[in-house]
Design a protein around this motif. Structure first.
Motif, PDB file in Angstrom:
ATOM      1  N   GLY A 231       0.789  -1.231   0.000  1.00 48.23           N
ATOM      2  CA  GLY A 231       0.000   0.000   0.000  1.00 48.23           C
ATOM      3  C   GLY A 231       0.815   1.273   0.000  1.00 48.23           C
ATOM      4  N   ASN A 232       1.868   1.344   0.828  1.00 47.25           N
ATOM      5  CA  ASN A 232       2.667   2.560   0.900  1.00 47.25           C
ATOM      6  C   ASN A 232       3.382   2.829  -0.420  1.00 47.25           C
ATOM      7  OD1 ASN A 232       3.907   4.792   2.444  1.00 47.25           O
ATOM      8  ND2 ASN A 232       5.788   3.615   2.161  1.00 47.25           N
ATOM      9  N   ARG A 233       3.858   1.772  -1.073  1.00 49.06           N
ATOM     10  CA  ARG A 233       4.567   1.931  -2.347  1.00 49.06           C
ATOM     11  C   ARG A 233       3.632   2.396  -3.458  1.00 49.06           C
ATOM     12  NH1 ARG A 233       5.676  -1.148  -6.883  1.00 49.06           N
ATOM     13  NH2 ARG A 233       4.376  -2.852  -6.103  1.00 49.06           N
ATOM     14  N   LEU A 234       2.377   1.912  -3.448  1.00 55.22           N
ATOM     15  CA  LEU A 234       1.431   2.208  -4.528  1.00 55.22           C
ATOM     16  C   LEU A 234       0.449   3.316  -4.179  1.00 55.22           C
ATOM     17  CD1 LEU A 234       0.675  -1.473  -5.655  1.00 55.22           C
ATOM     18  CD2 LEU A 234       2.243   0.176  -6.699  1.00 55.22           C
ATOM     19  N   ASP A 235       0.681   4.004  -3.048  1.00 57.92           N
ATOM     20  CA  ASP A 235      -0.139   5.153  -2.642  1.00 57.92           C
ATOM     21  C   ASP A 235      -1.573   4.745  -2.298  1.00 57.92           C
ATOM     22  OD1 ASP A 235      -0.545   7.776  -1.943  1.00 57.92           O
ATOM     23  OD2 ASP A 235      -0.986   8.453  -3.974  1.00 57.92           O
ATOM     24  N   TRP A 236      -1.710   3.638  -1.625  1.00 57.17           N
ATOM     25  CA  TRP A 236      -2.946   3.200  -1.004  1.00 57.17           C
ATOM     26  C   TRP A 236      -4.156   3.250  -1.942  1.00 57.17           C
ATOM     27  CZ3 TRP A 236      -2.267   0.206   2.880  1.00 57.17           C
ATOM     28  CH2 TRP A 236      -1.127   0.370   3.687  1.00 57.17           C
ATOM     29  N   LEU A 237      -5.228   3.967  -1.543  1.00 52.92           N
ATOM     30  CA  LEU A 237      -6.483   3.922  -2.289  1.00 52.92           C
ATOM     31  C   LEU A 237      -6.420   4.629  -3.632  1.00 52.92           C
ATOM     32  CD1 LEU A 237      -9.067   4.431   0.599  1.00 52.92           C
ATOM     33  CD2 LEU A 237      -8.180   2.293  -0.361  1.00 52.92           C
ATOM     34  N   ASN A 238      -5.314   5.271  -3.936  1.00 56.73           N
ATOM     35  CA  ASN A 238      -5.134   5.836  -5.275  1.00 56.73           C
ATOM     36  C   ASN A 238      -4.700   4.773  -6.283  1.00 56.73           C
ATOM     37  OD1 ASN A 238      -5.773   8.526  -4.596  1.00 56.73           O
ATOM     38  ND2 ASN A 238      -3.732   8.797  -3.710  1.00 56.73           N
ATOM     39  N   SER A 239      -4.462   3.573  -5.800  1.00 55.03           N
ATOM     40  CA  SER A 239      -4.053   2.473  -6.673  1.00 55.03           C
ATOM     41  C   SER A 239      -5.231   1.516  -6.871  1.00 55.03           C
ATOM     42  CB  SER A 239      -2.873   1.711  -6.065  1.00 55.03           C
ATOM     43  OG  SER A 239      -2.649   0.494  -6.734  1.00 55.03           O
ATOM     44  N   PRO A 240      -5.646   1.265  -8.102  1.00 54.52           N
ATOM     45  CA  PRO A 240      -6.723   0.277  -8.338  1.00 54.52           C
ATOM     46  C   PRO A 240      -6.367  -1.112  -7.822  1.00 54.52           C
ATOM     47  CG  PRO A 240      -6.324   1.611 -10.307  1.00 54.52           C
ATOM     48  CD  PRO A 240      -5.216   1.916  -9.349  1.00 54.52           C
ATOM     49  N   LEU A 241      -5.079  -1.482  -7.870  1.00 54.00           N
ATOM     50  CA  LEU A 241      -4.678  -2.798  -7.388  1.00 54.00           C
ATOM     51  C   LEU A 241      -4.931  -2.927  -5.888  1.00 54.00           C
ATOM     52  CD1 LEU A 241      -3.337  -5.539  -7.756  1.00 54.00           C
ATOM     53  CD2 LEU A 241      -1.113  -4.419  -7.444  1.00 54.00           C
ATOM     54  N   ILE A 242      -4.564  -1.906  -5.121  1.00 52.86           N
ATOM     55  CA  ILE A 242      -4.768  -1.955  -3.668  1.00 52.86           C
ATOM     56  C   ILE A 242      -6.260  -1.988  -3.346  1.00 52.86           C
ATOM     57  CG2 ILE A 242      -4.381  -0.737  -1.501  1.00 52.86           C
ATOM     58  CD1 ILE A 242      -1.888  -2.005  -2.726  1.00 52.86           C
ATOM     59  N   VAL A 243      -7.053  -1.183  -4.043  1.00 54.37           N
ATOM     60  CA  VAL A 243      -8.497  -1.181  -3.811  1.00 54.37           C
ATOM     61  C   VAL A 243      -9.081  -2.559  -4.112  1.00 54.37           C
ATOM     62  CG1 VAL A 243     -10.697  -0.199  -4.570  1.00 54.37           C
ATOM     63  CG2 VAL A 243      -8.727   1.291  -4.230  1.00 54.37           C
ATOM     64  N   GLY A 244      -8.642  -3.162  -5.207  1.00 53.81           N
ATOM     65  CA  GLY A 244      -9.134  -4.486  -5.565  1.00 53.81           C
ATOM     66  C   GLY A 244      -8.751  -5.545  -4.558  1.00 53.81           C
ATOM     67  N   LEU A 245      -7.499  -5.527  -4.087  1.00 56.59           N
ATOM     68  CA  LEU A 245      -7.050  -6.498  -3.092  1.00 56.59           C
ATOM     69  C   LEU A 245      -7.815  -6.362  -1.785  1.00 56.59           C
ATOM     70  CD1 LEU A 245      -3.160  -6.356  -3.633  1.00 56.59           C
ATOM     71  CD2 LEU A 245      -4.689  -8.243  -4.245  1.00 56.59           C
ATOM     72  N   LEU A 246      -7.985  -5.126  -1.324  1.00 57.87           N
ATOM     73  CA  LEU A 246      -8.710  -4.901  -0.068  1.00 57.87           C
ATOM     74  C   LEU A 246     -10.174  -5.317  -0.186  1.00 57.87           C
ATOM     75  CD1 LEU A 246      -7.295  -1.444   1.109  1.00 57.87           C
ATOM     76  CD2 LEU A 246      -6.905  -3.677   2.162  1.00 57.87           C
ATOM     77  N   SER A 247     -10.824  -4.945  -1.298  1.00 60.78           N
ATOM     78  CA  SER A 247     -12.238  -5.264  -1.472  1.00 60.78           C
ATOM     79  C   SER A 247     -12.465  -6.772  -1.527  1.00 60.78           C
ATOM     80  CB  SER A 247     -12.784  -4.607  -2.749  1.00 60.78           C
ATOM     81  OG  SER A 247     -12.612  -3.206  -2.705  1.00 60.78           O
ATOM     82  N   ALA A 248     -11.674  -7.450  -2.355  1.00 61.09           N
ATOM     83  CA  ALA A 248     -11.826  -8.902  -2.466  1.00 61.09           C
ATOM     84  C   ALA A 248     -11.511  -9.597  -1.150  1.00 61.09           C
ATOM     85  CB  ALA A 248     -10.914  -9.422  -3.575  1.00 61.09           C
ATOM     86  N   GLY A 249     -10.455  -9.141  -0.459  1.00 62.17           N
ATOM     87  CA  GLY A 249     -10.095  -9.752   0.811  1.00 62.17           C
ATOM     88  C   GLY A 249     -11.161  -9.587   1.871  1.00 62.17           C
ATOM     89  N   LEU A 250     -11.745  -8.402   1.968  1.00 58.99           N
ATOM     90  CA  LEU A 250     -12.790  -8.161   2.966  1.00 58.99           C
ATOM     91  C   LEU A 250     -14.029  -9.004   2.679  1.00 58.99           C
ATOM     92  CD1 LEU A 250     -12.496  -4.294   3.470  1.00 58.99           C
ATOM     93  CD2 LEU A 250     -11.942  -6.077   5.122  1.00 58.99           C
ATOM     94  N   ILE A 251     -14.429  -9.102   1.413  1.00 60.35           N
ATOM     95  CA  ILE A 251     -15.602  -9.919   1.063  1.00 60.35           C
ATOM     96  C   ILE A 251     -15.363 -11.378   1.432  1.00 60.35           C
ATOM     97  CG2 ILE A 251     -16.962 -10.792  -0.879  1.00 60.35           C
ATOM     98  CD1 ILE A 251     -16.543  -8.056  -2.227  1.00 60.35           C
ATOM     99  N   LEU A 252     -14.169 -11.887   1.122  1.00 57.11           N
ATOM    100  CA  LEU A 252     -13.856 -13.274   1.448  1.00 57.11           C
ATOM    101  C   LEU A 252     -13.832 -13.505   2.960  1.00 57.11           C
ATOM    102  CD1 LEU A 252     -11.042 -14.044  -1.154  1.00 57.11           C
ATOM    103  CD2 LEU A 252     -13.373 -14.936  -1.139  1.00 57.11           C
ATOM    104  N   LEU A 253     -13.296 -12.553   3.718  1.00 56.58           N
ATOM    105  CA  LEU A 253     -13.226 -12.726   5.166  1.00 56.58           C
ATOM    106  C   LEU A 253     -14.608 -12.669   5.809  1.00 56.58           C
ATOM    107  CD1 LEU A 253     -10.049 -10.870   6.464  1.00 56.58           C
ATOM    108  CD2 LEU A 253     -10.455 -13.306   6.171  1.00 56.58           C
ATOM    109  N   ILE A 254     -15.486 -11.812   5.308  1.00 58.26           N
ATOM    110  CA  ILE A 254     -16.847 -11.761   5.843  1.00 58.26           C
ATOM    111  C   ILE A 254     -17.551 -13.095   5.593  1.00 58.26           C
ATOM    112  CG2 ILE A 254     -19.122 -10.686   5.558  1.00 58.26           C
ATOM    113  CD1 ILE A 254     -17.630  -8.052   4.965  1.00 58.26           C
ATOM    114  N   ALA A 255     -17.429 -13.598   4.366  1.00 51.73           N
ATOM    115  CA  ALA A 255     -18.028 -14.899   4.057  1.00 51.73           C
ATOM    116  C   ALA A 255     -17.411 -15.999   4.917  1.00 51.73           C
ATOM    117  CB  ALA A 255     -17.839 -15.206   2.574  1.00 51.73           C
TER     118      ALA A 255
END
Length: 535
Positions: A231-255
């Motif tokens: 996240g720090n290297r890719l500037d956190w939520l300004n990076s589509p990759l970081i947003v995608g990783l966080l979103s997918a990870g949170l959905i999987l953890l909730i399930a």
């Protein structure tokens, strides 16, 4: 006709009376290897990137690949340990890791190296979740405190000696020894397991494989960890990759959490993990990992960025945290059996707080390794006491039968706490350094008399024979480096203040918790009646 008398319930197996020294050494070696290998890869990353011709951005995934694999395999490690036993699982994982470490330095390119890193992470991911389970099930309760203290020793020593080892390897041998040094440790672990632990019978009632939990939980934890690490290297939520990783990870953890709560054969017993006081203890372990970054990340960041020290020189500061652990851990085990573990943990966090404030009060860009020795000694006491106190307090609330679930939760809290802390601190230091640089730059005006004099002095001090025309350029470069050094130093100072403040939160969480129940692992407190804690 009278009804048949029901058969009595099977008695719980008696606790062990002897100490399997070789087996204990084996599982503790696993803890040591897991932390040391991750840390060495981080410190030696520049040499490893150069060897496989990788740039900065693609090379940043080298360490991420290994730790993400550890997160991915944690739940599988718990399930396999319950079926086949600690001995068999750890022997195969250690043997696999020895082979992987032997072959990894021969990787011809980055892609091959990443594959080896993932495989190595899968192997070492078995080590830590099974360590506490072995200590609780195979050692007498009277030595649990010492086992946990040595467990804390392993984590702290491996974390803080890695800079010295990596520097020595690259200066005197080769960067390949960053991986090859794992081979004798892993082989020794296999030997200790083979000769020191009797083969365990297979579990006659094999728990059903929770495939849904393995996939959703493992990948959920892994994706979120990858996002935090990059996240720090890719500037956190300004990076589509970081947003995608966080979103997918949170959905999987909730399930995963919903499934585990209702699943009758859940791989991770959430009721054990969520039963007080374990949630608070896991939060404390995460906070502890944040405070440990004051030595594991912030001090190396200062010495390498501001002073330009090499890894071997950085290690001269961190070794003063590792070396005293050899004495402190046994003192910690002795005190844990005789004092309230909350008192031990609180004292540890207060030592960490004072050490951070000591550095924040006196740090200047001129500091070297020697100036960090007083705070390092305090950190040595604080980190060992805090970790062993928290883990022992949690163990007093556990039954050995649920140690595997606690081991998995501890592994997640340890890795996530460290990664959350590093993500926060690295971003915090970068932002605060930028703010300090901006403030300093406002006082340096082109054309100002004092600035001109300073540039001339720097140009004269760095004069080269026959090249007077570049004096102004050299002077400007020196001034720029000084401003950068002061700005980074200010960011480091602010980070130490924040870490010290975090310890205040941990102390509040500790002292507001009720004392642990007396159990077989605790000794009679020196201030309590003799009958309060039977042996």
């Amino acid at each position: 006709m009278s009804e048949p008398t029901p058969a009595p319930a099977a008695a719980a197996p008696p606790p062990p009376t002897s100490i399997p020294w070789l087996g204990l050494l084996a599982v503790l070696l696993g803890t040591f290897i897991s932390t040391l290998n991750t840390r060495l890869s981080s410190l030696g990353l520049a040499d490893i990137r150069g060897a496989v011709h990788a740039g900065f951005d693609e090379g940043a995934w080298i360490t991420t690949a290994q730790t993400v694999a550890q997160m991915l395999i944690t739940l599988v490690a718990v399930w396999l340990g319950a079926i086949y036993g600690t001995r068999k699982v750890l022997m195969e994982a250690a043997a696999a890791f020895a082979v992987i470490s032997l072959l990894e330095p021969f990787s011809p390119n980055l892609q091959t190296l990443l594959v080896f890193q993932v495989l190595g992470g899968l192997a070492t991911g078995f080590f830590i979740p099974l360590t506490l389970s072995f200590v609780l099930k195979n050692t007498p309760p009277r030595v649990w405190a010492y086992g946990i203290a040595i467990y804390a020793l392993n984590l702290e020593v491996s974390l803080n000696i890695s800079a010295s080892l990596e520097g020595w390897y690259t200066d005197h041998l080769s960067w390949r020894w960053i991986f090859w040094q794992n081979v004798p440790f892993a082989v020794g672990m296999v030997a200790c397991l083979f000769y020191g632990i009797r083969p365990e019978p297979l579990n006659p009632v094999r728990p059903r494989a929770d495939v849904f939990g393995f996939v959703f939980g493992g990948f959920g934890f892994a994706l979120i960890y990858a996002a935090l690490d990059q996240g720090n290297r890719l500037d956190w939520l300004n990076s589509p990759l970081i947003v995608g990783l966080l979103s997918a990870g949170l959905i999987l953890l909730i399930a995963f959490c919903v499934h585990e709560w209702f699943c009758p054969y859940a791989v991770l017993d959430l009721r054990v993990v969520l039963e007080p006081p374990l949630p608070r203890m896991l939060v404390l372990i995460s906070f502890l990992r944040l405070t440990i970054l004051s030595t594991a990340f912030v001090i190396p960041q200062f010495l390498q960025t501001v002073r330009g020290f090499r890894a071997l020189e950085v290690g001269q500061a961190l070794v003063w945290i590792a070396a005293p652990q050899l004495v402190i851990c046994f003192l910690g085990g002795f005190l844990l059996r005789r004092l309230d573990s909350r008192l031990i943990a609180t004292f540890g966090f207060m030592c960490i707080c004072f050490a951070c404030l000591l550095v924040a009060h006196g740090l200047t860009p001129a500091w070297g390794s020697d100036q960090f020795i007083p705070s390092g000694m305090l950190q040595a006491v604080g980190q060992s006491f805090a970790l062993s106190g928290i883990v022992f307090f949690s163990v007093l609330h556990l039954r050995p039968q649920v140690a595997l679930s606690f081991g998995a939760a501890l592994q997640v809290a340890r890795l996530f706490g460290g990664e959350l802390g590093q993500a926060f601190i690295s971003t915090f230091v970068r932002v605060r350094g930028q703010v300090a640089s901006n403030h300093l730059g406002q006082h340096i005006q082109i054309g100002d008399g004092q600035v001109i004099q300073r540039l001339q002095a720097y140009g004269a001090a760095t004069a080269r024979a026959g090249d007077p025309s570049s004096a102004a350029t050299r002077g400007a470069a020196v001034l720029n480096n000084l401003v950068h050094g002061f700005a980074v130093t200010q960011g480091i100072i602010d980070a130490f203040v924040v870490i010290a403040a975090a310890t205040a939160v941990t102390v509040i969480l500790i002292v507001t918790r009720e004392a642990a129940p007396p159990g077989p692992a605790s000794h009679v407190p020196v201030f309590a009646p003799r009958k309060a804690a039977p042996q």
